[in-house]
Write a protein that holds these residues in place. Sequence first.
Motif, short mmCIF file in Angstrom:
data_model
loop_
_atom_site.label_atom_id
_atom_site.label_comp_id
_atom_site.label_asym_id
_atom_site.label_seq_id
_atom_site.Cartn_x
_atom_site.Cartn_y
_atom_site.Cartn_z
N GLY A 1 0.81 -1.22 0.00
CA GLY A 1 0.00 0.00 0.00
C GLY A 1 0.84 1.26 0.00
O GLY A 1 0.30 2.37 0.07
N GLY A 2 2.14 1.12 -0.08
CA GLY A 2 3.03 2.27 -0.08
C GLY A 2 3.03 3.00 -1.41
O GLY A 2 2.93 2.39 -2.47
N CYS A 3 3.13 4.33 -1.34
CA CYS A 3 3.18 5.15 -2.56
C CYS A 3 4.58 5.10 -3.16
O CYS A 3 5.56 5.39 -2.49
N LEU A 4 4.66 4.75 -4.44
CA LEU A 4 5.95 4.61 -5.12
C LEU A 4 6.31 5.87 -5.92
O LEU A 4 7.45 6.02 -6.33
N GLY A 5 5.35 6.74 -6.14
CA GLY A 5 5.65 7.98 -6.85
C GLY A 5 4.64 8.28 -7.95
O GLY A 5 3.78 7.47 -8.28
N LEU A 6 4.77 9.47 -8.51
CA LEU A 6 3.92 9.88 -9.61
C LEU A 6 4.39 9.24 -10.91
O LEU A 6 5.59 9.01 -11.10
N VAL A 7 3.46 8.97 -11.80
CA VAL A 7 3.78 8.26 -13.04
C VAL A 7 3.65 9.16 -14.26
O VAL A 7 4.58 9.32 -15.04
N ALA A 8 2.49 9.74 -14.44
CA ALA A 8 2.23 10.56 -15.64
C ALA A 8 1.01 11.43 -15.38
O ALA A 8 0.38 11.34 -14.33
N GLY A 9 0.67 12.25 -16.38
CA GLY A 9 -0.52 13.07 -16.23
C GLY A 9 -0.50 14.30 -17.11
O GLY A 9 0.32 14.41 -18.03
N SER A 10 -1.39 15.22 -16.82
CA SER A 10 -1.50 16.45 -17.60
C SER A 10 -2.09 17.56 -16.75
O SER A 10 -2.80 17.31 -15.77
N VAL A 11 -1.77 18.80 -17.13
CA VAL A 11 -2.34 19.99 -16.50
C VAL A 11 -2.96 20.80 -17.62
O VAL A 11 -2.30 21.11 -18.61
#
Length: 205
Positions: A99-109
Motif C-alpha cells: 500500500g506504499g506510494c511509489l511515486g507519480l507516473v504521468a498526467g497532464s495539467v
Amino acid sequence: MVARQDICLRRLGEGRRAREVGFHRLLSNDKVTIERLIEGWSEQTVSAVAGRHVLAIQDTSEITFATTPGRRRGLGEIGKGRGRGVLVHAMVAVDAASGGCLGLVAGSVYIRKGRIKTPHAKRALEDKESRRWIDTAVQAKSVLAEAATVTIVADRESDVYAELGDAARRQCPSADARDARSRRGGRRHPVEGGGGAAVRGNAPP
C-alpha cells in the motif's frame, strides 16, 4: 512548494527578495514547460516500481483560484461552471502488497477553453476531455515497464470503452474502472458505496 505546502512565491522566499526573484526567473524560463515538469514526476518512479505489482491509480483534481467576472486570469471553467481554475489529471503508482506510494507516473495539467457546443456523443474520441484517461495510461507504459504486474485503477468517469480496448492492445494485465453504464462483457465486482461496479478487462494472452 511540496515541503512548505505553499505556492505563494513571496512566502516561499521567506522575505528574501533575491530568492523570490530567482523563483520568478525559473518559472519565466522558456525551457521550463508544463510538459517537462510532468516528465520530472516519473524520474524516480521508474526504479521504484521494478519487480513489484503496481496499482496505477489515476484521477482528476480541480484547482480553484479566486477570480472576478472582470478578471478571469486566463483560467477556465471547472465544476459546474461556477468556479475558475486548472485541472490536474495524474496517475500515481502504489505497491499492491504494502500500500506504499511509489511515486507519480504521468498526467497532464490543462485549462478548459470555453464550452463545446457539439454533443459529447457526437464528438470523436480525440476531441473529448475523457481522452486524458487513455493518454495517461499510454504515457505510463515506459515508466512502469519494469514492474512485474500493473493494474490500472480509475473511477467511473474513465468508463470509456476505447480505454479497455486500448489496455488490452497494450497487454496491460488489467484495467479496473467503476462502470458508468450497463454493458455486457467483463467480470463485475460490487463497489463499496454503490453507484456502479468495477469492470476488469483482462488483456488476451
